[in-house]
Design a protein around this motif. Structure first.
Motif, PDB file in Angstrom:
ATOM      1  N   LEU A   1     157.681  29.568  37.491  1.00 55.22           N
ATOM      2  CA  LEU A   1     156.611  28.960  38.261  1.00 55.22           C
ATOM      3  C   LEU A   1     156.981  27.547  38.696  1.00 55.22           C
ATOM      4  CD1 LEU A   1     153.495  29.365  39.025  1.00 55.22           C
ATOM      5  CD2 LEU A   1     153.060  27.987  36.996  1.00 55.22           C
TER       6      LEU A   1
ATOM      7  N   LEU B   1     147.602  33.191  42.294  1.00 55.89           N
ATOM      8  CA  LEU B   1     146.510  32.636  43.104  1.00 55.89           C
ATOM      9  C   LEU B   1     146.895  31.267  43.646  1.00 55.89           C
ATOM     10  CD1 LEU B   1     143.356  33.530  40.944  1.00 55.89           C
ATOM     11  CD2 LEU B   1     144.215  34.694  42.978  1.00 55.89           C
ATOM     12  N   PRO B   2     146.295  30.863  44.757  1.00 52.95           N
ATOM     13  CA  PRO B   2     146.549  29.514  45.244  1.00 52.95           C
ATOM     14  C   PRO B   2     146.016  28.502  44.240  1.00 52.95           C
ATOM     15  CG  PRO B   2     144.764  30.541  46.481  1.00 52.95           C
ATOM     16  CD  PRO B   2     145.347  31.602  45.609  1.00 52.95           C
TER      17      PRO B   2
ATOM     18  N   PHE C   1     157.333  30.480  32.046  1.00 53.38           N
ATOM     19  CA  PHE C   1     156.151  30.852  31.256  1.00 53.38           C
ATOM     20  C   PHE C   1     156.299  32.311  30.892  1.00 53.38           C
ATOM     21  CE2 PHE C   1     155.028  27.351  33.932  1.00 53.38           C
ATOM     22  CZ  PHE C   1     154.250  26.547  33.126  1.00 53.38           C
TER      23      PHE C   1
ATOM     24  N   GLU D   1     146.504  36.704  33.413  1.00 53.90           N
ATOM     25  CA  GLU D   1     147.381  35.541  33.557  1.00 53.90           C
ATOM     26  C   GLU D   1     148.347  35.695  34.733  1.00 53.90           C
ATOM     27  OE1 GLU D   1     147.717  32.359  32.798  1.00 53.90           O
ATOM     28  OE2 GLU D   1     145.790  32.548  31.807  1.00 53.90           O
TER      29      GLU D   1
ATOM     30  N   ARG E   1     146.350  35.156  37.916  1.00 54.00           N
ATOM     31  CA  ARG E   1     146.066  33.727  38.103  1.00 54.00           C
ATOM     32  C   ARG E   1     147.263  32.971  38.643  1.00 54.00           C
ATOM     33  NH1 ARG E   1     143.003  33.412  32.548  1.00 54.00           N
ATOM     34  NH2 ARG E   1     141.057  34.308  33.336  1.00 54.00           N
ATOM     35  N   MET E   2     148.445  33.347  38.153  1.00 54.71           N
ATOM     36  CA  MET E   2     149.658  32.648  38.562  1.00 54.71           C
ATOM     37  C   MET E   2     149.933  32.854  40.050  1.00 54.71           C
ATOM     38  SD  MET E   2     152.907  32.766  36.076  1.00 54.71           S
ATOM     39  CE  MET E   2     152.007  32.582  34.547  1.00 54.71           C
TER      40      MET E   2
ATOM     41  N   LEU F   1     141.507  39.054  43.606  1.00 58.22           N
ATOM     42  CA  LEU F   1     140.684  39.394  42.445  1.00 58.22           C
ATOM     43  C   LEU F   1     140.064  40.783  42.611  1.00 58.22           C
ATOM     44  CD1 LEU F   1     139.069  35.949  41.637  1.00 58.22           C
ATOM     45  CD2 LEU F   1     140.997  37.060  40.504  1.00 58.22           C
TER      46      LEU F   1
END
Lengths: 272, 272
Positions: free
Chosen positions: A44, A233-234, A39, A227, A230-231, A218
């Motif tokens: 990922l 994060l669990p 990405f 982005e 977020r990637m 956060l």
């Protein structure tokens, strides 16, 4: 001909991108199921056999080049892992930074000691005094908003710019070696715990602990773009209100397990 | 005898606590399954038939008295709902504040129009110009970090302190009426959507949207204590990387649905 700065940035880019490539290959071999997708500058893996999410994101923003690693295993007995490697240039100066820490849901002293010893051995190659500082910085930095440690720690350092004619080269080599230390520091723990039997109770506890990690990420991730945060994060997290683990349970024991401790000095016998 | 300030605080406490009691009773009736538990000054319902989590938290911190409401329904077709009512005293002055907004995963124009019309009718009792301001403030305030609206909006206001001898009393009555407006604004939407059939696709989309709400709550919730913020969070949330809904799908349509719009003025025919 390249300026000194350009050639330094190119050298760091090469370190970060070969580090990303190797780590991705190693994680795929360890997972054995899923493959990494691409990405943009991020790699990922999702829904693997071992890893619910693993990301290795290469960062190139402003004066910063970096690599961010976040690993969320499926089995609640396998700790999550985060690391970041960073090179900055600003107003004519340069420095390296880095961080790595381990986030167990269940305390295994053997795992914590192995992790910290491996990081210490790596740090000692730079300077015998470095690890103690970077360990303390990690214990101070990675605290949740309510002031509980978010895991068993690891190392954090910034503004690493060793003096002398070979200072840059030494710090760059230390960063390359740091990326290569992820596998020996973390993978033996993954192998040891990934097949431990577990049920809904352990899964719910894992989702609860991940909620805390999301809060931390956060609160502290504002520097990165949404982005990328977020990637890391669990994939799934839970918030339970007024939830306290049953006294005496393995879940309740985590609170005293994640208290800062000189893990690297503990002998195998003591932690066995 | 009580000072003017003490009697005002006592009157607000009575408004907040009777509001909490009534809302809790109404939510229990609507859910039909679970009951609210008590956690300090918070009332919390979890794992209900209709509501996965509903909390009505009474706040008493420093100079602020308040009531915070967060409702996370089980069915992805039922929008989530948040509201807050607040009374502040500081350095000899006083003011009221409030907010309410609707967070759908799927866009139903009928629901958005009903919600905004009900709030407008309530606001009009105070001042015919009030709603337009409070609606605009909500559209401006409730934007996600990446600048997308987090829902279809509602109202936000602060520093409400009407002048004149009856100013305080009018604002207090407006707040009491505001708490009583939660049921007529939100419950008809819940009843209309709570039994719509849905599957894993809708659930995953709901968990994804909740991830955005968590990001917003943690970015803006720093003023409240960690436990209160956690109680208002959705019980379960998902982060998917690089996730984009299929073009043309109901999920993809949400982005254009949540764009600020003069919902209260739309006729039933236009939104039907």
């Amino acid at each position: 001909m390249l300026s000194g700065e350009d050639s330094r940035r190119d050298a760091v880019k090469a370190i970060m991108s070969s580090g990303q490539r190797e780590l991705v290959a190693e994680l795929e071999r360890l997972d054995g199921g899923a493959r990494f997708g691409r990405f943009g500058s991020a790699r990922l893996l999702e829904n693997g056999d071992v890893f619910e999410r693993a990301c290795v994101v290469s960062v190139n923003r402003g004066g910063t080049l970096g690599l961010t690693v976040a690993i969320h295993p499926r089995n609640p007995y396998v700790p999550a892992f985060q690391a970041a490697f960073r090179y900055c240039e600003h107003a004519g100066s340069w420095w390296f930074g880095g961080a790595a820490d381990l986030l167990p849901c269940y305390g295994f002293a053997e795992d914590a000691a192995h992790f910290h010893r491996t990081l210490k051995n790596h740090c000692d190659t730079l300077d015998p005094a470095f690890h103690a500082q970077a360990k303390r910085a990690c214990d101070d930095h990675f605290r949740l908003p309510c002031d509980e440690p978010r895991g068993v720690g690891g190392i954090v350092f910034d503004h690493l710019c060793p003096p002398g004619p070979h200072g840059w080269r030494r710090a760059a080599a230390f960063t390359a070696a740091g990326i290569a230390t992820v596998a020996p520091a973390y993978f033996p723990i993954v192998r040891r715990r990934k097949d431990l039997p577990h049920g809904d109770r352990e899964r719910q506890w894992q989702l609860h602990r991940r909620g805390r990690h999301v809060e931390f990420a956060l609160a502290h991730g504002a520097a990165a773009d949404a982005e990328t945060v977020r990637m890391t994060l669990p994939p799934l997290a839970r918030w339970e209100s007024g939830f306290t683990p049953e006294p005496g349970s393995a879940e309740a024991e985590l609170a005293s397990f994640v208290v800062p401790r000189d893990w690297a000095s503990e002998t195998a016998a003591a932690v066995g």
